[in-house]
Design an enzyme around this catalytic site. Sequence first.
Site, PDB file in Angstrom:
ATOM      1  N   ASP A   1      -3.144   2.521  -5.927  1.00 13.16           N
ATOM      2  CA  ASP A   1      -1.983   2.627  -5.031  1.00 13.16           C
ATOM      3  C   ASP A   1      -1.776   1.400  -4.153  1.00 13.16           C
ATOM      4  O   ASP A   1      -1.064   1.479  -3.144  1.00 13.16           O
ATOM      5  CB  ASP A   1      -2.099   3.875  -4.152  1.00 13.16           C
ATOM      6  CG  ASP A   1      -3.327   3.848  -3.250  1.00 13.16           C
ATOM      7  OD1 ASP A   1      -4.190   2.960  -3.447  1.00 13.16           O
ATOM      8  OD2 ASP A   1      -3.429   4.709  -2.355  1.00 13.16           O
ATOM      9  N   GLU A   2      -2.359   0.267  -4.516  1.00 17.10           N
ATOM     10  CA  GLU A   2      -2.140  -0.935  -3.718  1.00 17.10           C
ATOM     11  C   GLU A   2      -2.311  -2.193  -4.552  1.00 17.10           C
ATOM     12  O   GLU A   2      -3.030  -2.213  -5.550  1.00 17.10           O
ATOM     13  CB  GLU A   2      -3.060  -0.964  -2.499  1.00 17.10           C
ATOM     14  CG  GLU A   2      -4.523  -0.859  -2.823  1.00 17.10           C
ATOM     15  CD  GLU A   2      -5.393  -0.793  -1.581  1.00 17.10           C
ATOM     16  OE1 GLU A   2      -5.106  -1.522  -0.601  1.00 17.10           O
ATOM     17  OE2 GLU A   2      -6.371  -0.021  -1.582  1.00 17.10           O
TER      18      GLU A   2
ATOM     19  N   ASP B   1       0.852  -1.187   0.000  1.00  9.58           N
ATOM     20  CA  ASP B   1       0.000   0.000   0.000  1.00  9.58           C
ATOM     21  C   ASP B   1       0.889   1.239   0.000  1.00  9.58           C
ATOM     22  O   ASP B   1       1.651   1.474   0.943  1.00  9.58           O
ATOM     23  CB  ASP B   1      -0.890  -0.016   1.250  1.00  9.58           C
ATOM     24  CG  ASP B   1      -2.006   1.020   1.194  1.00  9.58           C
ATOM     25  OD1 ASP B   1      -2.038   1.806   0.234  1.00  9.58           O
ATOM     26  OD2 ASP B   1      -2.844   1.032   2.120  1.00  9.58           O
TER      27      ASP B   1
END
Length: 440
Positions: free
Chosen positions: A136-137, A42
């Site tokens: 974003d992860e 993350d």
Amino acid sequence: MTDKHRLSPPLKGEADPVGDSSLAPEEPEQTVEAQRIILHIDMNAFFASVEQQANPELRGKPIAVIGAAKRTVITTCSYEARAFGVKTGMNAWEARQMCPQLIFVVGNNRKYTYTSTQIFNIMREYTPMVEVFSIDEAFLDATGSLSLFGSPERIAHLIKARIRHQFGLTCSIGIAPNKLLAKLASDMQKPDGLTTLTPDNTPEVLERMPIRDLCGIGAKTGKQLAALGIRTCGELGRFPVEILKRKFGVTGVRLSEMGRGIDDAPVVPEEESEEVKSVGHSTTLDRDISDPGEIRMYLLQLSEMVGRRARRYQVAGKTVTVTVRYPDFTTFSRQESRPGHTNNSDEIFQAALKILEGIELEQPIRLLGVKISNLRQQQEQLPLFAGDRKKALLASAMDQVNNRFGEFSVTFGSLLGNEGGSKVISPAWKPEGLRNVDVE
């Protein structure tokens, strides 16, 4: 994370074993799988961190990334801003009251998607089993990579070092036997954390962990569980499953498993993911609008974005759906099926316009969306009739120019001068394939 970051439903199937599992005694009830090595990565305050790296003057300062200048809702903020209580989704004026020195930065979605794609490529150097969860992860199944890189912690440190060296960014990584626990672990130490959950330490962690910290348990479910006296994962895991089934149906069994840290959902790379069932795009407008001409302009723009993406991946839809959200966040959708399948932007627009004209709007519009569904693969061939061929050739010519020079380099005359459009990256965004929404 919020409800929109739910894990996919568990898929039954055996994971790859490590060693000869046939020698182990059979247990009546498994609590935590020990055979897989899953990483959840993350990125920390991703949009804000990218902006700080791009502009050294922003480093170490409280900044907030916003969408359109007139709709100043915070997309994300730096950790310096979070120290003052600034949060995602907060209005700019409220954030400014908490942090008078807050610096607002209008987001650059192209910059974020480019950086995200490069980071995911780094992850794939350590395992091909990478599932993009959001911009974003991602989840990584590193079970088969241990013979090459050693321990999962070493893989995590190598990835962290690569991302920091190449982009100047940090990430938090959770390591666990499954996706549910890996996601939980990555949230336990932020920013720049590394947490490992094993079958040995997981029961102790879950015993005191609030149920809302589990990915997939939102506000509504949390309140329902609290009404039953369940506030921690330990309490959830021990609660009679029959009562959970009566309250939540089949979901009750899944909740019981989550409380005990059980999750057999596989890591699914993009090439193995399920077939996409719809193509859509929605946008939160710069300001609330009620003028019919302005609404039609945005509807046409969204229809063109949907049609262009559908044409690129050679699919066509039979059902058109329009979604509307009011300023009070009342949201509803209306749909209509066409006589045939289409990916022509004008035909999508005409169908969407017909749907919208049948809606008696009670408030101005805050968000507008267009989607086609009931998809089928469209063969790349020219239509039989001259009028349809002309439409197809025109769309193809526009697509070629826009693919080369950017979204809306060539567009409909009624859209000239319109600077609206996509201000928020869809949660379904993917770096490639049909879910790869083009952003400005």
